[in-house]
Design a protein around this motif. Structure first.
Motif, PDB file in Angstrom:
ATOM      1  N   PHE A 144     -39.589  63.890 -34.534  1.00 52.77           N
ATOM      2  CA  PHE A 144     -38.747  64.958 -35.064  1.00 52.77           C
ATOM      3  C   PHE A 144     -37.661  64.384 -35.973  1.00 52.77           C
ATOM      4  O   PHE A 144     -37.413  64.905 -37.072  1.00 52.77           O
ATOM      5  CB  PHE A 144     -38.121  65.744 -33.920  1.00 52.77           C
ATOM      6  N   ALA A 145     -37.004  63.318 -35.535  1.00 55.30           N
ATOM      7  CA  ALA A 145     -35.968  62.695 -36.357  1.00 55.30           C
ATOM      8  C   ALA A 145     -36.552  62.218 -37.682  1.00 55.30           C
ATOM      9  O   ALA A 145     -35.917  62.355 -38.742  1.00 55.30           O
ATOM     10  CB  ALA A 145     -35.327  61.535 -35.604  1.00 55.30           C
ATOM     11  N   ALA A 146     -37.771  61.669 -37.646  1.00 56.52           N
ATOM     12  CA  ALA A 146     -38.421  61.217 -38.871  1.00 56.52           C
ATOM     13  C   ALA A 146     -38.738  62.392 -39.794  1.00 56.52           C
ATOM     14  O   ALA A 146     -38.620  62.281 -41.026  1.00 56.52           O
ATOM     15  CB  ALA A 146     -39.700  60.448 -38.530  1.00 56.52           C
ATOM     16  N   GLN A 147     -39.133  63.526 -39.220  1.00 54.32           N
ATOM     17  CA  GLN A 147     -39.422  64.706 -40.034  1.00 54.32           C
ATOM     18  C   GLN A 147     -38.157  65.231 -40.715  1.00 54.32           C
ATOM     19  O   GLN A 147     -38.192  65.655 -41.880  1.00 54.32           O
ATOM     20  CB  GLN A 147     -40.059  65.783 -39.153  1.00 54.32           C
ATOM     21  N   LEU A 148     -37.042  65.200 -40.006  1.00 54.83           N
ATOM     22  CA  LEU A 148     -35.778  65.618 -40.617  1.00 54.83           C
ATOM     23  C   LEU A 148     -35.372  64.663 -41.729  1.00 54.83           C
ATOM     24  O   LEU A 148     -34.869  65.099 -42.780  1.00 54.83           O
ATOM     25  CB  LEU A 148     -34.681  65.703 -39.554  1.00 54.83           C
ATOM     26  N   ARG A 149     -35.578  63.373 -41.517  1.00 50.33           N
ATOM     27  CA  ARG A 149     -35.262  62.393 -42.571  1.00 50.33           C
ATOM     28  C   ARG A 149     -36.154  62.612 -43.783  1.00 50.33           C
ATOM     29  O   ARG A 149     -35.696  62.448 -44.934  1.00 50.33           O
ATOM     30  CB  ARG A 149     -35.414  60.967 -42.044  1.00 50.33           C
TER      31      ARG A 149
END
Length: 230
Positions: free
Chosen positions: A27-32
């Protein structure tokens, strides 16, 4: 149509037969991925207001169905780190409970009243996902009105703010349901798929799952642009 991403739960997991869970790292990677492309994730309330003001360029709607407790523990901190917001659609009759509608599948805790208020204080929009998560198209007229109006009133009482958004359980929606949602006082509603009812009260969304890395996200964004020209 605006690009609106559809999530459910963000947490570590061992089994996910319904494909509704994204790991925190993914999820954090998708936001980045969004941020690197100059895109900002926002609530539906903010997105639709920006579209009315013609200032929505670069905004992507972020939605979370059902109201899982990990929205507060995992999602909100990750959003705040990117200065993003989102909308969470809560099943009002199961506040503090679990996803009872997913019989035979892993149970997940849902947000309680304090969680909902905490999310709202952090700038997240609270929307309605009905009282008990039924398929609305299977209900009588009276049952449908209850699912729409009682959930709206209950959530407004919890967060002490107007609830203007709705999300159709299972994405099941017909003309009767669109009219009922509009009549219940909702400004907009989220569906899942494009249909003959697509519009402000049946907005289609793009599913995002744990398999969606950069290439798949790019493909989904391109598909949306080809379909809708935005």
């Amino acid at each position: 149509m605006p690009l609106v991403l559809m999530y459910h739960s963000v947490t570590k997991y061992d089994a996910d037969p319904l494909n509704i869970t994204v790991s925190p790292d993914r999820f954090a990677a998708q936001l980045r991925w969004l941020a690197r492309r100059g895109l900002r994730g926002v609530s539906m309330r903010e997105l639709l207001a920006a579209r009315r003001a013609d200032t929505a360029r670069g905004l992507v709607g972020l939605t979370f169905d059902d109201g899982y407790a990990d929205f507060v523990s995992e999602v909100v901190p990750a959003l705040l780190a990117q200065r993003f917001t989102a909308t969470v659609f809560m099943v009002s009759g199961l506040i503090g409970g679990c996803n009872e509608w997913d019989a035979g599948h892993p149970l997940k805790p849902l947000m309680d009243a304090d969680d909902l208020r905490r999310a709202a204080r952090h700038g997240m929009e609270i929307g309605s996902h009905s009282v008990g998560h039924p398929s609305l198209i299977s209900l009588t007229g009276a049952e449908l009105r209850h699912e729409l109006t009682a959930s709206k009133a209950a959530l407004e009482d919890v967060v002490d703010a107007e609830v203007t958004g709705f999300c159709y359980p299972y994405g099941h929606v017909g003309g009767r349901e669109v009219a009922a949602v509009r009549g219940a006082g909702y400004d907009y509603a989220c569906a899942i798929w494009k249909s003959e009812h697509t519009g402000p009260h049946a907005l289609p969304r793009t599913y995002v799952g744990d398999r969606d890395g950069s290439l798949r996200l790019h493909a989904k964004k391109l598909r949306h642009r080809m379909r809708w020209g935005s």
